[in-house]
Design a protein around this motif. Structure first.
Motif, PDB file in Angstrom:
ATOM      1  N   ASN A 197       0.818  -1.203   0.000  1.00 35.29           N
ATOM      2  CA  ASN A 197       0.000   0.000   0.000  1.00 35.29           C
ATOM      3  C   ASN A 197       0.858   1.261   0.000  1.00 35.29           C
ATOM      4  OD1 ASN A 197       1.045  -0.207   2.534  1.00 35.29           O
ATOM      5  ND2 ASN A 197      -0.912  -0.043   3.628  1.00 35.29           N
ATOM      6  N   ARG A 198       2.172   1.079  -0.138  1.00 30.56           N
ATOM      7  CA  ARG A 198       3.108   2.205  -0.192  1.00 30.56           C
ATOM      8  C   ARG A 198       4.399   1.720  -0.822  1.00 30.56           C
ATOM      9  NH1 ARG A 198       4.941   2.423   6.180  1.00 30.56           N
ATOM     10  NH2 ARG A 198       4.376   0.280   6.625  1.00 30.56           N
ATOM     11  N   LYS A 199       5.317   2.615  -0.936  1.00 24.36           N
ATOM     12  CA  LYS A 199       6.600   2.293  -1.563  1.00 24.36           C
ATOM     13  C   LYS A 199       7.393   1.300  -0.724  1.00 24.36           C
ATOM     14  CE  LYS A 199       9.488   5.709  -1.468  1.00 24.36           C
ATOM     15  NZ  LYS A 199       9.999   7.039  -1.827  1.00 24.36           N
ATOM     16  N   VAL A 200       8.013   0.322  -1.413  1.00 23.65           N
ATOM     17  CA  VAL A 200       8.864  -0.657  -0.737  1.00 23.65           C
ATOM     18  C   VAL A 200      10.243  -0.624  -1.383  1.00 23.65           C
ATOM     19  CG1 VAL A 200       9.197  -3.066  -0.093  1.00 23.65           C
ATOM     20  CG2 VAL A 200       6.875  -2.130  -0.231  1.00 23.65           C
ATOM     21  N   ILE A 201      11.276  -0.478  -0.566  1.00 28.77           N
ATOM     22  CA  ILE A 201      12.652  -0.478  -1.042  1.00 28.77           C
ATOM     23  C   ILE A 201      13.326  -1.755  -0.553  1.00 28.77           C
ATOM     24  CG2 ILE A 201      14.901   0.669  -0.910  1.00 28.77           C
ATOM     25  CD1 ILE A 201      13.422   3.326  -0.709  1.00 28.77           C
ATOM     26  N   PHE A 202      13.867  -2.505  -1.492  1.00 31.02           N
ATOM     27  CA  PHE A 202      14.524  -3.778  -1.197  1.00 31.02           C
ATOM     28  C   PHE A 202      16.032  -3.647  -1.357  1.00 31.02           C
ATOM     29  CE2 PHE A 202      10.312  -5.150  -2.400  1.00 31.02           C
ATOM     30  CZ  PHE A 202      10.071  -6.271  -1.626  1.00 31.02           C
ATOM     31  N   SER A 203      16.758  -4.403  -0.555  1.00 28.78           N
ATOM     32  CA  SER A 203      18.179  -4.610  -0.817  1.00 28.78           C
ATOM     33  C   SER A 203      18.457  -6.099  -0.691  1.00 28.78           C
ATOM     34  CB  SER A 203      19.060  -3.830   0.158  1.00 28.78           C
ATOM     35  OG  SER A 203      20.415  -4.087  -0.144  1.00 28.78           O
ATOM     36  N   THR A 204      19.102  -6.641  -1.705  1.00 26.13           N
ATOM     37  CA  THR A 204      19.348  -8.078  -1.747  1.00 26.13           C
ATOM     38  C   THR A 204      20.552  -8.499  -0.919  1.00 26.13           C
ATOM     39  OG1 THR A 204      20.831  -7.960  -3.650  1.00 26.13           O
ATOM     40  CG2 THR A 204      18.461  -8.102  -4.100  1.00 26.13           C
TER      41      THR A 204
END
Length: 259
Positions: free
Chosen positions: A9-16
């Motif tokens: 429902n909002r921005k998601v920032i991923f780091s692998t």
């Protein structure tokens, strides 16, 4: 929207994190960068499912990262002994998104004050014969120049632009591009004129096989199980300078619900 235990429902920032520590990925050296990124996202999602509370939340964003050994690996060496490179895959010329991408890679994932170089790549879907937009490139370049002037970035580069565009950018820029990347899947032979120009101006001319559309819309839907928009992606690499050994590699990316 819900997928993989996440509520989009909002921005998601991923780091692998460091995918060099994932044997299931390192055993596939021939896969494309898109396939590699998809695998890395899947491992990050699995890690998040095991540790759902291992994330940071703000009013408008959620930050999810895979637990790994990057901080300890960087601390094994003096920062000057490392070659830290970023390649930023942009979907448009929004400066705020570029700032967010660089800030995520520098401060959140790598936790470093400076990197050796940054290469930018603008999205060019293979189905479209899109010409370079020099004004779009200049808008982003002005921001990148500030990072160089502030000592945060050492050198700048650009991927997959026409020779005429690169020459115009070089003549116009205050901070000249030191690197140009050419995709051999679209350019079988590097033009002799471009080779000569790079040699005359001490520019690194590199070949690569990355798609500028690093995570196509269809792949986003398949990985996350729901329609989402990719805002940007960054690949980070760390080499030990004296040995030329790659020790760390991974991705950061930002997705958000479709409007």
């Amino acid at each position: 929207m819900t997928s993989n235990g996440l509520i989009f429902n909002r921005k998601v920032i991923f780091s692998t994190g460091n995918i060099m520590s994932i044997s299931d990925i390192t055993r596939k050296p021939s896969q494309s960068s898109t396939e590699e990124l998809i695998d890395a996202i899947k491992f990050t999602l699995k890690d998040h499912e095991k540790k759902p509370n291992h994330c940071i939340e703000s009013n408008d964003s959620k930050y999810i990262n895979r637990t790994d050994d990057i901080p300890s690996k960087i601390k094994e060496f003096d920062i000057e002994e490392l070659k830290i490179g970023l390649k930023v895959f942009l979907v448009n010329d929004n400066e705020e998104l570029l700032k967010e991408a660089l800030q995520t890679a520098l401060s959140w994932q790598l936790k470093v004050d400076k990197v050796t170089d940054v290469i930018v790549s603008f999205k060019k879907p293979q189905s479209e014969q899109k010409s370079d937009d020099l004004n779009e490139i200049k808008k982003i370049w002005i921001l990148l120049e500030k990072y160089v002037e502030d000592g945060v970035v050492g050198q700048l580069g650009i991927a997959d632009v026409e020779e005429s565009t690169f020459r115009e950018l070089y003549e116009w820029a205050k901070v000249k591009p030191n690197i140009i990347q050419i995709n051999l899947s679209t350019c079988c032979v590097v033009p002799a004129t471009l080779q000569g120009f790079c040699k005359e101006n001490d520019i690194k001319l590199l070949t690569h096989s990355d798609s500028s559309d690093i995570l196509p819309e269809q792949s986003v839907g398949e990985v996350f199980g729901t329609p989402l928009d990719l805002q940007w992606a960054v690949r980070f690499t760390i080499h030990i300078k004296c040995r030329g050994v790659l020790t760390t590699k991974g991705y950061c990316l930002c997705i958000q619900p479709k409007d």
